[in-house]
Motif scaffolding. Sequence first.
Motif, short mmCIF file in Angstrom:
data_model
loop_
_atom_site.label_atom_id
_atom_site.label_comp_id
_atom_site.label_asym_id
_atom_site.label_seq_id
_atom_site.Cartn_x
_atom_site.Cartn_y
_atom_site.Cartn_z
N ILE A 196 23.41 -13.31 1.61
CA ILE A 196 23.06 -14.62 0.66
C ILE A 196 23.94 -14.52 -0.65
O ILE A 196 24.06 -13.76 -1.25
N ILE A 197 24.36 -15.66 -0.60
CA ILE A 197 25.25 -15.73 -1.80
C ILE A 197 24.68 -16.59 -2.97
O ILE A 197 24.24 -17.79 -2.66
N PHE A 198 24.66 -16.03 -4.14
CA PHE A 198 23.99 -16.73 -5.34
C PHE A 198 25.01 -17.20 -6.33
O PHE A 198 25.80 -16.78 -6.50
N VAL A 228 23.53 -19.93 0.95
CA VAL A 228 24.00 -20.17 -0.24
C VAL A 228 22.92 -20.74 -1.29
O VAL A 228 22.43 -21.68 -0.89
N VAL A 229 22.71 -20.23 -2.32
CA VAL A 229 21.43 -20.37 -3.35
C VAL A 229 22.09 -20.69 -4.63
O VAL A 229 22.64 -20.10 -5.15
N GLY A 230 21.92 -22.32 -4.76
CA GLY A 230 22.54 -22.61 -6.07
C GLY A 230 22.05 -23.98 -6.57
O GLY A 230 21.07 -24.60 -5.87
N ASP A 231 22.07 -24.38 -7.80
CA ASP A 231 21.62 -25.74 -8.53
C ASP A 231 22.39 -26.89 -8.35
O ASP A 231 21.80 -27.82 -8.56
N ARG A 232 23.66 -26.86 -7.86
CA ARG A 232 24.50 -27.88 -8.11
C ARG A 232 25.27 -28.18 -6.48
O ARG A 232 25.16 -27.58 -5.77
N LEU A 233 25.78 -29.43 -6.68
CA LEU A 233 26.16 -29.86 -5.46
C LEU A 233 27.32 -29.10 -4.87
O LEU A 233 27.53 -28.95 -3.65
N ALA A 252 28.29 -24.38 1.07
CA ALA A 252 27.46 -23.91 2.01
C ALA A 252 27.69 -24.47 3.46
O ALA A 252 28.16 -24.04 4.60
N LYS A 253 27.65 -26.02 3.43
CA LYS A 253 27.77 -26.82 4.60
C LYS A 253 29.29 -26.47 5.15
O LYS A 253 29.60 -26.66 6.26
N LYS A 254 30.45 -26.49 4.38
CA LYS A 254 31.74 -26.37 4.66
C LYS A 254 32.14 -25.26 5.36
O LYS A 254 32.94 -24.86 6.16
N ASN A 255 31.22 -23.95 5.11
CA ASN A 255 31.33 -22.93 5.77
C ASN A 255 30.28 -22.39 6.83
O ASN A 255 30.18 -21.34 7.13
N GLY A 256 29.52 -23.51 7.02
CA GLY A 256 28.65 -23.16 8.27
C GLY A 256 27.50 -22.26 7.83
O GLY A 256 26.76 -21.81 8.73
N LEU A 257 26.86 -22.38 6.47
CA LEU A 257 25.81 -21.63 6.03
C LEU A 257 24.77 -22.60 5.65
O LEU A 257 24.90 -23.89 5.54
N THR A 258 23.84 -21.92 5.31
CA THR A 258 22.50 -22.70 4.88
C THR A 258 22.40 -22.64 3.51
O THR A 258 22.66 -21.97 2.93
N PHE A 269 11.86 -18.78 -8.20
CA PHE A 269 12.41 -17.70 -7.18
C PHE A 269 11.28 -17.17 -6.31
O PHE A 269 11.49 -16.53 -5.46
N SER A 270 10.08 -17.29 -6.95
CA SER A 270 8.98 -16.69 -6.15
C SER A 270 8.84 -17.31 -4.65
O SER A 270 8.16 -16.47 -4.12
N SER A 271 9.29 -18.37 -4.40
CA SER A 271 9.37 -18.94 -3.14
C SER A 271 10.52 -18.87 -2.22
O SER A 271 10.60 -19.14 -1.05
N LEU A 272 11.65 -18.04 -2.72
CA LEU A 272 12.74 -17.71 -2.08
C LEU A 272 12.69 -17.06 -0.82
O LEU A 272 13.15 -17.32 0.18
N SER A 273 11.94 -15.90 -1.02
CA SER A 273 11.78 -14.82 0.26
C SER A 273 10.97 -15.96 1.44
O SER A 273 11.34 -15.62 2.60
N GLU A 274 10.12 -16.60 1.11
CA GLU A 274 9.36 -17.46 2.08
C GLU A 274 10.41 -18.53 2.60
O GLU A 274 10.43 -18.66 4.05
N VAL A 275 11.28 -19.03 2.09
CA VAL A 275 12.16 -19.76 2.60
C VAL A 275 13.36 -19.11 3.47
O VAL A 275 13.56 -19.57 4.46
N ILE A 276 13.59 -17.96 2.91
CA ILE A 276 14.76 -16.92 3.73
C ILE A 276 13.90 -16.76 5.12
O ILE A 276 14.53 -16.81 6.28
N ARG A 277 12.59 -16.51 5.06
CA ARG A 277 11.84 -16.13 6.53
C ARG A 277 11.61 -17.61 7.51
O ARG A 277 12.07 -17.44 8.54
#
Length: 222
Positions: A5-7, A166-171, A177-183, A207-215
């Motif tokens: 996971i890349i932040f 890849v977790v981030g707030d901007r384009l 993520a997309k260019k490297n085949g990641l979500t 961030f409380s919902s991140l773990s659920e999204v990862i699952r």
Amino acid sequence: MPHAIIFDMDGTLFQTEKILEVSLEETFVHLKDSGEWSGETPLQKYKKIMGVPLPTVWKTLLPHHSEEIRQQANVYFLEKLILNIQKGKGALYPQIEGTLEALHKEGYSLYIASNGLTDYLQAIVKYYRLDRWVTETFSIEQIDSLDKADLVAAIQKKYVFTEGVVVGDRLSDIQAAKKNGLTSVGCRFDFAQEDELAEADHVINDFSSLSEVIRTIEKIHA
């Protein structure tokens, strides 16, 4: 399973807003004192471009100034940012530490990839002891192209993984993520823009919902 996971840092892990205004104000007061600026500090203009590499920031905020003046402003601004971090004026977003700790315990490899400069990023990492969970922090200044997609690619190459998030707030985070085949997971936080978040595979409001999204992502890739 997305092993990595890349932040992003600014506007994702770190509430940059808390030190941005005061540091930018201090920088433009300095520019006024040296006769290089008049008028108000262009805070709103900076907020609109938050997340781009700093050379682009100063070309936008000081479009009619020389490269030398832009570089001087950049150095002064960086010094003020770091000083304000060390003074404890910044903050991580809520649930960051608990979420990072939980993901680390679950066996995920955590990284930071940011358009911020190395000294600035290390000041945040050191103050909040993020290296308890984060394997390594990467700065855009490590990449000649100043392209976050290339920075994420460098992380993948060094740590050898093909699945991840890849977790981030901007384009730039979403495209990396997309260019490297990641979500991609977009963060609807301070600097996020809805048209950019629309490009993300998933979006979280805190961030409380991140773990659920990862699952959820794990099930998709199972």
